[in-house]
Motif scaffolding. Structure first.
Motif, PDB file in Angstrom:
ATOM      1  N   VAL A  84       0.958  -1.200  -0.014  1.00 58.72           N
ATOM      2  CA  VAL A  84      -0.127   0.000   0.039  1.00 58.72           C
ATOM      3  C   VAL A  84       0.801   1.113   0.078  1.00 58.72           C
ATOM      4  O   VAL A  84       0.680   2.131  -0.630  1.00 58.72           O
ATOM      5  CB  VAL A  84      -0.944  -0.011   1.307  1.00 58.72           C
ATOM      6  N   PHE A  85       1.844   1.317   0.805  1.00 61.13           N
ATOM      7  CA  PHE A  85       2.770   2.536   0.737  1.00 61.13           C
ATOM      8  C   PHE A  85       3.419   2.518  -0.413  1.00 61.13           C
ATOM      9  O   PHE A  85       3.439   3.912  -0.913  1.00 61.13           O
ATOM     10  CB  PHE A  85       3.922   1.976   1.886  1.00 61.13           C
ATOM     11  N   TYR A  86       3.998   1.700  -1.150  1.00 59.31           N
ATOM     12  CA  TYR A  86       4.775   1.986  -2.196  1.00 59.31           C
ATOM     13  C   TYR A  86       3.734   1.836  -3.432  1.00 59.31           C
ATOM     14  O   TYR A  86       4.050   2.246  -4.781  1.00 59.31           O
ATOM     15  CB  TYR A  86       5.731   0.845  -2.648  1.00 59.31           C
ATOM     16  N   ASN A  87       2.414   1.877  -3.255  1.00 61.47           N
ATOM     17  CA  ASN A  87       1.259   1.773  -4.052  1.00 61.47           C
ATOM     18  C   ASN A  87       1.522   1.193  -5.536  1.00 61.47           C
ATOM     19  O   ASN A  87       1.237   1.627  -6.593  1.00 61.47           O
ATOM     20  CB  ASN A  87       1.196   3.454  -4.613  1.00 61.47           C
ATOM     21  N   HIS A  88       1.912  -0.170  -5.564  1.00 57.86           N
ATOM     22  CA  HIS A  88       2.078  -0.936  -6.626  1.00 57.86           C
ATOM     23  C   HIS A  88       1.858  -2.184  -6.118  1.00 57.86           C
ATOM     24  O   HIS A  88       2.268  -2.911  -5.027  1.00 57.86           O
ATOM     25  CB  HIS A  88       3.579  -0.937  -7.050  1.00 57.86           C
ATOM     26  N   PHE A  89       1.236  -3.115  -7.168  1.00 57.80           N
ATOM     27  CA  PHE A  89       0.993  -4.444  -6.999  1.00 57.80           C
ATOM     28  C   PHE A  89       1.206  -4.995  -8.262  1.00 57.80           C
ATOM     29  O   PHE A  89       0.167  -4.862  -9.368  1.00 57.80           O
ATOM     30  CB  PHE A  89      -0.343  -4.751  -6.601  1.00 57.80           C
ATOM     31  N   ARG A  90       2.281  -5.757  -8.528  1.00 62.92           N
ATOM     32  CA  ARG A  90       2.697  -6.158  -9.920  1.00 62.92           C
ATOM     33  C   ARG A  90       2.849  -4.961 -10.936  1.00 62.92           C
ATOM     34  O   ARG A  90       3.556  -3.837 -10.743  1.00 62.92           O
ATOM     35  CB  ARG A  90       1.832  -6.986 -10.661  1.00 62.92           C
ATOM     36  N   ARG A  91       2.098  -4.937 -11.919  1.00 58.86           N
ATOM     37  CA  ARG A  91       2.257  -3.671 -12.725  1.00 58.86           C
ATOM     38  C   ARG A  91       1.111  -2.664 -12.654  1.00 58.86           C
ATOM     39  O   ARG A  91       1.279  -1.672 -13.293  1.00 58.86           O
ATOM     40  CB  ARG A  91       2.394  -3.999 -14.333  1.00 58.86           C
ATOM     41  N   LYS A  92       0.284  -3.054 -12.022  1.00 56.78           N
ATOM     42  CA  LYS A  92      -1.035  -2.099 -11.464  1.00 56.78           C
ATOM     43  C   LYS A  92      -0.806  -1.186 -10.388  1.00 56.78           C
ATOM     44  O   LYS A  92      -0.156  -1.700  -9.263  1.00 56.78           O
ATOM     45  CB  LYS A  92      -2.197  -2.773 -11.676  1.00 56.78           C
ATOM     46  N   LYS A  93      -1.073  -0.023 -10.279  1.00 67.52           N
ATOM     47  CA  LYS A  93      -1.129   0.783  -9.115  1.00 67.52           C
ATOM     48  C   LYS A  93      -2.362   0.568  -8.266  1.00 67.52           C
ATOM     49  O   LYS A  93      -3.368   0.374  -8.802  1.00 67.52           O
ATOM     50  CB  LYS A  93      -1.137   2.311  -9.428  1.00 67.52           C
ATOM     51  N   VAL A  94      -2.165   0.678  -6.960  1.00 71.87           N
ATOM     52  CA  VAL A  94      -3.405   0.483  -6.085  1.00 71.87           C
ATOM     53  C   VAL A  94      -4.285   1.831  -6.071  1.00 71.87           C
ATOM     54  O   VAL A  94      -5.278   1.810  -6.219  1.00 71.87           O
ATOM     55  CB  VAL A  94      -2.993   0.202  -4.667  1.00 71.87           C
ATOM     56  N   MET A  95      -3.637   2.817  -6.333  1.00 68.71           N
ATOM     57  CA  MET A  95      -4.335   4.254  -6.441  1.00 68.71           C
ATOM     58  C   MET A  95      -3.483   5.091  -7.598  1.00 68.71           C
ATOM     59  O   MET A  95      -2.573   4.643  -7.991  1.00 68.71           O
ATOM     60  CB  MET A  95      -3.968   5.121  -5.082  1.00 68.71           C
ATOM     61  N   GLU A  96      -4.123   6.256  -7.791  1.00 64.08           N
ATOM     62  CA  GLU A  96      -3.474   7.004  -9.181  1.00 64.08           C
ATOM     63  C   GLU A  96      -2.633   7.716  -8.738  1.00 64.08           C
ATOM     64  O   GLU A  96      -1.759   8.436  -9.664  1.00 64.08           O
ATOM     65  CB  GLU A  96      -4.853   7.506  -9.468  1.00 64.08           C
ATOM     66  N   ASP A  97      -2.432   8.181  -7.263  1.00 64.93           N
ATOM     67  CA  ASP A  97      -1.475   9.165  -6.920  1.00 64.93           C
ATOM     68  C   ASP A  97       0.055   8.392  -7.293  1.00 64.93           C
ATOM     69  O   ASP A  97       0.249   7.378  -7.084  1.00 64.93           O
ATOM     70  CB  ASP A  97      -1.491   9.255  -5.349  1.00 64.93           C
ATOM     71  N   PRO A  98       1.088   9.523  -7.145  1.00 65.02           N
ATOM     72  CA  PRO A  98       2.356   8.889  -7.641  1.00 65.02           C
ATOM     73  C   PRO A  98       2.791   8.146  -6.497  1.00 65.02           C
ATOM     74  O   PRO A  98       2.665   8.533  -5.275  1.00 65.02           O
ATOM     75  CB  PRO A  98       3.059  10.112  -7.907  1.00 65.02           C
ATOM     76  N   THR A  99       3.700   7.278  -6.547  1.00 63.53           N
ATOM     77  CA  THR A  99       4.151   6.621  -5.297  1.00 63.53           C
ATOM     78  C   THR A  99       5.436   7.247  -4.708  1.00 63.53           C
ATOM     79  O   THR A  99       5.932   8.600  -5.229  1.00 63.53           O
ATOM     80  CB  THR A  99       4.901   5.178  -6.067  1.00 63.53           C
ATOM     81  N   PRO A 100       5.697   7.089  -3.326  1.00 63.75           N
ATOM     82  CA  PRO A 100       6.909   7.713  -2.747  1.00 63.75           C
ATOM     83  C   PRO A 100       8.181   7.645  -3.581  1.00 63.75           C
ATOM     84  O   PRO A 100       8.900   8.792  -3.611  1.00 63.75           O
ATOM     85  CB  PRO A 100       6.796   7.169  -1.318  1.00 63.75           C
ATOM     86  N   LEU A 101       8.349   6.739  -4.141  1.00 68.30           N
ATOM     87  CA  LEU A 101       9.631   6.613  -4.990  1.00 68.30           C
ATOM     88  C   LEU A 101       9.521   7.400  -6.247  1.00 68.30           C
ATOM     89  O   LEU A 101      10.518   8.129  -6.400  1.00 68.30           O
ATOM     90  CB  LEU A 101       9.659   5.236  -5.518  1.00 68.30           C
ATOM     91  N   GLU A 102       8.378   7.523  -6.913  1.00 67.50           N
ATOM     92  CA  GLU A 102       8.363   8.490  -7.974  1.00 67.50           C
ATOM     93  C   GLU A 102       8.529   9.862  -7.555  1.00 67.50           C
ATOM     94  O   GLU A 102       8.975  10.577  -8.196  1.00 67.50           O
ATOM     95  CB  GLU A 102       6.957   8.184  -8.743  1.00 67.50           C
ATOM     96  N   VAL A 103       7.745  10.247  -6.416  1.00 63.21           N
ATOM     97  CA  VAL A 103       8.282  11.413  -5.835  1.00 63.21           C
ATOM     98  C   VAL A 103       9.706  11.810  -5.408  1.00 63.21           C
ATOM     99  O   VAL A 103       9.935  13.103  -6.207  1.00 63.21           O
ATOM    100  CB  VAL A 103       7.134  11.982  -4.714  1.00 63.21           C
ATOM    101  N   GLN A 104      10.226  10.845  -4.984  1.00 64.29           N
ATOM    102  CA  GLN A 104      11.857  11.156  -4.640  1.00 64.29           C
ATOM    103  C   GLN A 104      12.644  11.145  -5.990  1.00 64.29           C
ATOM    104  O   GLN A 104      13.503  11.976  -5.949  1.00 64.29           O
ATOM    105  CB  GLN A 104      12.070  10.145  -3.588  1.00 64.29           C
ATOM    106  N   MET A 105      12.084  10.376  -7.025  1.00 66.68           N
ATOM    107  CA  MET A 105      12.952  10.349  -8.131  1.00 66.68           C
ATOM    108  C   MET A 105      12.754  11.681  -8.982  1.00 66.68           C
ATOM    109  O   MET A 105      13.702  12.426  -9.492  1.00 66.68           O
ATOM    110  CB  MET A 105      12.540   9.383  -9.123  1.00 66.68           C
TER     111      MET A 105
END
Length: 210
Positions: free
Chosen positions: A162-183
């Protein structure tokens, strides 16, 4: 009557051709289609041949190039005042090498995360704590594996997903993941440093020339 040409360039642009044309790196708009076509074909510069590199350009250079190509056009910048153009040769990546790099990174991240979780659990003495909680709830002293460890493990895995907002290739939510924000933040910091270093180098050359 002068036509107004609007242009916007992202702070970070990638090209695969040594010749840099505005139509490839910028978003341009003008009511006069002939002026727009001439602007898209306007050459801004050339990257060093034979190697991947980058160059820093300013909006002033873009305006100069456009007005040199067509002195009767009025140019308005709607984007960033400075931007970085990265040149990458358009070669096809080696699938085997990409797979090896991905596998190595996955292994490093997996074992690093596992080690971090184990050291955290050891520091806070979570196993004795679970035993005490189990005894308080059931009145039975349990030395082995309990339901608390099972639910803790499941909850830890679910929380990471849930925190990283990814399950396989699909996102759990449409918000950017913490990793994407930091990148993105890291990319902005790198671009800012590259632009400032380039501007500082130009200022130093001006001082030396004076």
């Amino acid at each position: 009557m002068k036509e107004t040409l609007y242009f916007s360039v992202d702070q970070n642009v990638e090209v695969t051709n040594e010749e840099i044309y505005l139509g490839k790196i910028a978003t341009l708009w003008c009511r006069d289609k002939a002026v727009l076509s001439k602007a898209m074909a306007c050459k801004l510069g050339k990257m060093p041949s034979g190697k991947e590199s980058f160059r820093v350009f300013s909006a002033v250079e873009v305006i100069q190039a456009l007005q040199t190509a067509d002195p009767n056009v009025e140019v308005t910048n709607l984007g960033t005042p400075d931007f970085v153009v990265h040149y990458h040769r358009g070669k096809k990546p080696d699938a085997l090498w990409e797979f090896i790099k991905t596998a190595v990174i996955c292994l490093v991240v997996f074992f690093g995360a596992a080690f971090a979780i184990m050291t955290f659990n050891s520091d806070v003495s979570i196993r004795p704590m679970f035993q005490e909680v189990y005894k308080m709830l059931t009145g039975v002293e349990q030395e082995g594996f309990t339901i608390l460890e099972l639910t803790y493990s499941i909850g830890l895995a679910a929380g990471i997903l849930v925190f990283y907002n990814h399950f396989r290739r699909k996102k759990v939510m449409e918000d950017p993941t913490p990793l994407e924000v930091q990148m993105r933040l890291y990319e902005q910091d790198v671009n800012t440093a590259v632009i400032e270093n380039s501007n500082r180098g130009k200022e130093q050359k001006g001082v030396d020339g004076a």
